[in-house]
Design an enzyme around this catalytic site. Sequence first.
Site, PDB file in Angstrom:
ATOM      1  CB  THR A  67       8.909  -9.487 -13.767  1.00 30.95           C
ATOM      2  OG1 THR A  67       9.774  -9.140 -14.840  1.00 30.95           O
ATOM      3  CG2 THR A  67       8.382 -10.897 -13.944  1.00 30.95           C
ATOM      4  CB  SER A  98      -1.618  -3.576   2.232  1.00 26.04           C
ATOM      5  OG  SER A  98      -0.491  -4.286   2.688  1.00 26.04           O
ATOM      6  CB  ALA A 123      -0.930  -0.005   1.200  1.00 30.14           C
ATOM      7  CB  THR A 124       4.260   2.069   1.229  1.00 27.00           C
ATOM      8  OG1 THR A 124       3.978   1.752   2.595  1.00 27.00           O
ATOM      9  CG2 THR A 124       5.209   3.247   1.171  1.00 27.00           C
ATOM     10  CG  HIS A 179       1.386  -6.846   5.374  1.00 26.13           C
ATOM     11  ND1 HIS A 179       1.750  -6.434   6.633  1.00 26.13           N
ATOM     12  CD2 HIS A 179       1.545  -5.773   4.577  1.00 26.13           C
ATOM     13  CE1 HIS A 179       2.135  -5.177   6.591  1.00 26.13           C
ATOM     14  NE2 HIS A 179       2.024  -4.752   5.356  1.00 26.13           N
ATOM     15  CB  CYS A 195       4.088   2.376  10.500  1.00 22.52           C
ATOM     16  SG  CYS A 195       2.895   1.291   9.736  1.00 22.52           S
ATOM     17  CD  GLN A 226      -5.109  -1.243   9.224  1.00 22.67           C
ATOM     18  OE1 GLN A 226      -5.668  -2.271   9.611  1.00 22.67           O
ATOM     19  NE2 GLN A 226      -3.802  -1.082   9.296  1.00 22.67           N
TER      20      GLN A 226
HETATM   21  N1  PLP Z   1      -1.949   2.541   4.938  1.00 23.61           N
HETATM   22  C1  PLP Z   1      -2.363   2.143   6.149  1.00 23.61           C
HETATM   23  C2  PLP Z   1      -3.640   2.696   6.712  1.00 23.61           C
HETATM   24  C3  PLP Z   1      -1.604   1.218   6.883  1.00 23.61           C
HETATM   25  O1  PLP Z   1      -2.030   0.818   8.087  1.00 23.61           O
HETATM   26  C4  PLP Z   1      -0.389   0.729   6.328  1.00 23.61           C
HETATM   27  C5  PLP Z   1       0.485  -0.183   7.096  1.00 23.61           C
HETATM   28  O2  PLP Z   1       0.563  -0.134   8.306  1.00 23.61           O
HETATM   29  C6  PLP Z   1      -0.020   1.157   5.046  1.00 23.61           C
HETATM   30  C7  PLP Z   1      -0.821   2.074   4.388  1.00 23.61           C
HETATM   31  C8  PLP Z   1       1.239   0.659   4.384  1.00 23.61           C
HETATM   32  O3  PLP Z   1       1.022  -0.633   3.845  1.00 23.61           O
HETATM   33  P1  PLP Z   1       2.221  -1.551   3.310  1.00 23.61           P
HETATM   34  O4  PLP Z   1       2.822  -2.187   4.514  1.00 23.61           O
HETATM   35  O5  PLP Z   1       1.541  -2.542   2.407  1.00 23.61           O
HETATM   36  O6  PLP Z   1       3.161  -0.690   2.567  1.00 23.61           O
END
Ligand code: PLP
Length: 375
Positions: free
Chosen positions: A234, A196, A70-71, A198, A319, A176
Amino acid sequence: MIYLDHLASTPLDPQVLEAMLPWMRPDAAGNPHAAHPAGWRAADAIEQARGEVAALAGAQPGEVVFTSGATEANALALLGGVPAGGGCVVSAVEHASILGCLPELRQRGHPVAVLPVDGTGRVDPAALDSALAGLPKPSLVSVMAANNEVGTVQPLAELAAVAARHGATMHSDAVQALSTRTLYMAALGLHGLSLSGHKLYGPMGIGALVVRPPFRPVPASAGGGQQRGLRAGTLPTPLCVGLGVACKLARERREEDGRRIGAMRDRLWQRLRDRLPGIRRNGAEDGLAGCLNVTIPGIDAADLLLDLPELAVATGSACHSGAGEPSHVLLALGLSAADAHASLRFGLGRGTSAAEVDEAADRLVAVLDSAKPRE
Ligand code: PLP
């Protein structure tokens, strides 16, 4: 170990693992972009997964862009999605992967507005209306579906309607929310959505940005033109397959999971509230099923967790934990820095049992009792 940190990362679902394993074996070699049967087999598996991701978000398979997580999806949406001369509006409680894009946008000359939230963490659609009125058109609005620290769910449909009135594109970081809530992009009026693996009982290292026309961010990377040129590179077949199965399971289970996990969260809150006078709950009560964020005034949450090594719980944002800074989300809700440092986030998930919840509450209360000065 009692794992109550599902908002930081969910365990891989066994069905996801089973689906991924064959694609990690030597006999599954094959670049999914190659023009031979091994490549076509991998490409077929990826297209099936793309369909599952799309179905979870209420979108079309062709609208799914796989990313590393997601980042990266958020960065593609924000850094690639604000049109020339346009502005950008986000909320103060966004994840660092959104807020971290703002300096670059400002440097490029885009006006940026950061919306405040109320004491529960909610964005007021009227505040978005005023912010957009002060920005040049066209603009990008990005507000998360549910907060990763306090669980507050945003009024996305209302916010998207305001954005639409101003001709702005609406993106949401839905990382989330998707495991326990139904979110369909068209119904909500979203043009972009990040997810995301995970956080959905899928693998780490994969996510997606779902983009509905007319939203088409400018790609960040150059390369082989894969994924309609939006994200070169890829594709990792095992991770894509795993994400697809995780999305399918989420679609099948989200309602039931939401109900069951919400009941566990309420049970945990009740047990803590009954035994810890002065404890306060942060965020909206009708928030994410798996999130319970509390302040226990006077404690140092990071120190407390050192005495609870068998409990996986977060202080502030996972994070950020270790950074020592008070959570920007709790500060935006109006907490003092001291109260932010006295806050714990429990993240409950699909596998959380009543016995685990009870034991977590007992252990926490016992450690706090033992730390009290003797009379
Ligand atoms: N956005 C939210 C709301 C998150 O909680 C997180 C991860 O904690 C992310 C983005 C980032 O996701 P990723 O670990 O897949 O980069």
